[in-house]
Design a protein around this motif. Structure first.
Motif, mmCIF file in Angstrom:
data_model
loop_
_atom_site.group_PDB
_atom_site.id
_atom_site.type_symbol
_atom_site.label_atom_id
_atom_site.label_comp_id
_atom_site.label_asym_id
_atom_site.label_seq_id
_atom_site.Cartn_x
_atom_site.Cartn_y
_atom_site.Cartn_z
ATOM 1 N N GLU A 125 0.797 -1.221 0.000
ATOM 2 C CA GLU A 125 0.000 0.000 0.000
ATOM 3 C C GLU A 125 0.835 1.280 0.000
ATOM 4 O OE1 GLU A 125 -3.340 0.420 -0.205
ATOM 5 O OE2 GLU A 125 -3.663 -1.739 -0.431
ATOM 6 N N PHE A 128 3.514 3.838 -4.345
ATOM 7 C CA PHE A 128 2.527 4.587 -5.110
ATOM 8 C C PHE A 128 2.778 4.571 -6.616
ATOM 9 C CE2 PHE A 128 0.920 5.818 -1.179
ATOM 10 C CZ PHE A 128 -0.157 6.683 -1.301
ATOM 11 N N ARG A 173 -5.484 1.797 -6.674
ATOM 12 C CA ARG A 173 -5.515 2.001 -5.226
ATOM 13 C C ARG A 173 -4.659 3.193 -4.820
ATOM 14 N NH1 ARG A 173 -0.372 1.207 -3.740
ATOM 15 N NH2 ARG A 173 0.740 -0.636 -4.515
ATOM 16 N N GLN A 176 -6.352 6.649 -6.238
ATOM 17 C CA GLN A 176 -7.529 7.051 -5.462
ATOM 18 C C GLN A 176 -7.172 8.077 -4.379
ATOM 19 O OE1 GLN A 176 -9.178 3.383 -3.988
ATOM 20 N NE2 GLN A 176 -10.214 2.897 -5.921
ATOM 21 N N LYS A 177 -5.910 8.132 -3.990
ATOM 22 C CA LYS A 177 -5.468 9.070 -2.965
ATOM 23 C C LYS A 177 -5.001 10.395 -3.567
ATOM 24 C CE LYS A 177 -4.160 5.570 0.443
ATOM 25 N NZ LYS A 177 -4.653 4.385 -0.273
ATOM 26 N N TYR A 178 -5.082 10.503 -4.880
ATOM 27 C CA TYR A 178 -4.659 11.741 -5.561
ATOM 28 C C TYR A 178 -5.598 12.883 -5.188
ATOM 29 C CZ TYR A 178 -3.626 14.914 -9.481
ATOM 30 O OH TYR A 178 -3.299 15.998 -10.259
ATOM 31 N N GLN A 179 -5.025 14.001 -4.801
ATOM 32 C CA GLN A 179 -5.786 15.183 -4.387
ATOM 33 C C GLN A 179 -5.401 16.350 -5.289
ATOM 34 O OE1 GLN A 179 -5.385 16.161 -0.174
ATOM 35 N NE2 GLN A 179 -5.664 18.336 -0.616
ATOM 36 N N SER A 226 0.315 14.546 -2.824
ATOM 37 C CA SER A 226 -0.552 13.438 -2.411
ATOM 38 C C SER A 226 0.268 12.252 -1.909
ATOM 39 C CB SER A 226 -1.441 13.004 -3.574
ATOM 40 O OG SER A 226 -2.290 14.062 -3.995
ATOM 41 N N HIS A 230 0.523 10.882 2.207
ATOM 42 C CA HIS A 230 0.195 9.528 2.633
ATOM 43 C C HIS A 230 1.447 8.681 2.902
ATOM 44 C CE1 HIS A 230 -4.116 9.979 1.952
ATOM 45 N NE2 HIS A 230 -3.815 10.668 0.875
#
Length: 317
Positions: A125, A128, A173, A176-179, A226, A230
């Motif tokens: 996880e 990235f 996955r 999806q955490k991209y801001q 991003s 994380h």
């Protein structure tokens, strides 16, 4: 037998036929089973006609058997929205895959490199992305050792906090955490704790602040933020596998002006890969990567870029 790419590929292009077809020719050698094509819309009537011709030519040059998915926009969204939304579209259909822009020409080993590492780290996880580009050829002797940092690396890649997007791969996955936007820039930046020097922190503060103020139209700085937000890591190859063929052109968006990266050599790597023993950031290599890649632009390059903003758009011939 030629290597066949196992993952879907997203090719991002716009108004440059020559670079697009050159990169597509290399993709054709890898014969992916699924190819996604994404292109922003034209900014004026001339450019719209030009882009229509380019899109038709790209489709005509896909001669191997594969599934083709297209996202051809009618209106111009600009680099920031067009690219980020295209990647979101790609990962809404694929759990993992490879992303290439039209001016990022990969070696053939890049595809196998991505395929193998996409599988190896699919469930890791905190990983990235996988980069195909490397600047370590510019890492010369250090004060610590007479060998260059690149020569000291025993593995074929290392883990870095820095993402490089001239040819890369990732997972849905992770994306999806991209801001895309900051909700509160000062508050969000204050939470980042992965800087190795005051100079590095100051550099990224200025970059992210300018972006949050709408002064930079790009999608990749939010990707950096991003990943850092994380506590993510990226895979950085020892040997560069991407040649950027978009430098020093009137139609370039970001790769303008003279650059040492314009003539970087690219390599095919040897398999099987030599993997790192631990999934930890290589702090020395990160420090070197910042020094090589993110040094401030010279005053002449900054002036040239400002002048280009006032020049009329020249259609490709």
């Amino acid at each position: 037998m030629a290597y066949v790419c196992q993952n879907a590929i997203l090719l991002l292009f716009f108004n440059r036929l020559d670079t697009t077809l050159t990169t597509l020719e290399q993709i054709a050698k890898a014969r992916p089973k699924k190819l996604y094509l994404a292109a922003d819309g034209g900014r004026n009537t001339i450019e719209k006609r030009q882009i229509a011709t380019i899109r038709a030519s790209v489709l005509e040059h896909i001669t191997w058997e594969c599934e083709i998915c297209t996202r051809f926009l009618d209106t111009n969204l600009g680099c920031k929205i067009a690219v980020s939304s295209a990647i979101s579209w790609f990962f809404s259909h694929e759990k993992q895959g490879i992303i290439l822009e039209d001016d990022c020409l990969p070696t053939l080993s890049f595809f196998r490199f991505c395929d193998e590492l996409l599988e190896r780290y699919a469930k890791q996880e905190n990983i990235f992305m996988i980069s195909g580009w490397s600047a370590l050829d510019f890492a010369k002797n250090t004060s610590v050792n007479t060998l260059s940092p690149k020569a000291q690396l025993q593995e074929d890649y290392f883990f870095s906090k820095y993402p490089h997007i001239w040819g890369w791969a990732s997972w849905a996955r992770a994306w999806q955490k991209y801001q895309l936007e900051f909700s509160d820039f000062e508050a969000e930046f204050s939470l980042l704790d992965n800087f190795y020097s005051v100079r590095e922190r100051r550099y990224w503060y200025k970059i992210f602040k300018s972006y949050s103020q709408g002064k930079i139209d790009t999608w990749d700085y939010p990707l950096v933020h991003s990943i850092w937000k994380h506590k993510g890591l990226c895979i950085y190859p020892k040997n560069n596998m991407i040649a950027n063929i978009g430098f020093n052109r009137s139609d370039a968006t970001h790769t303008t002006g003279d650059s040492k990266f314009a003539t970087m050599p690219s390599y095919d790597i040897v398999f099987p890969l030599k993997h790192p023993n631990a999934i930890t950031p290589n702090i020395v290599m990160d420090y070197i990567s910042f020094a090589i890649t993110f040094t401030p632009l010279s005053i002449l390059v900054r002036i040239a870029r400002k002048i280009r903003k006032y020049l009329p758009l020249q259609p490709n011939t």
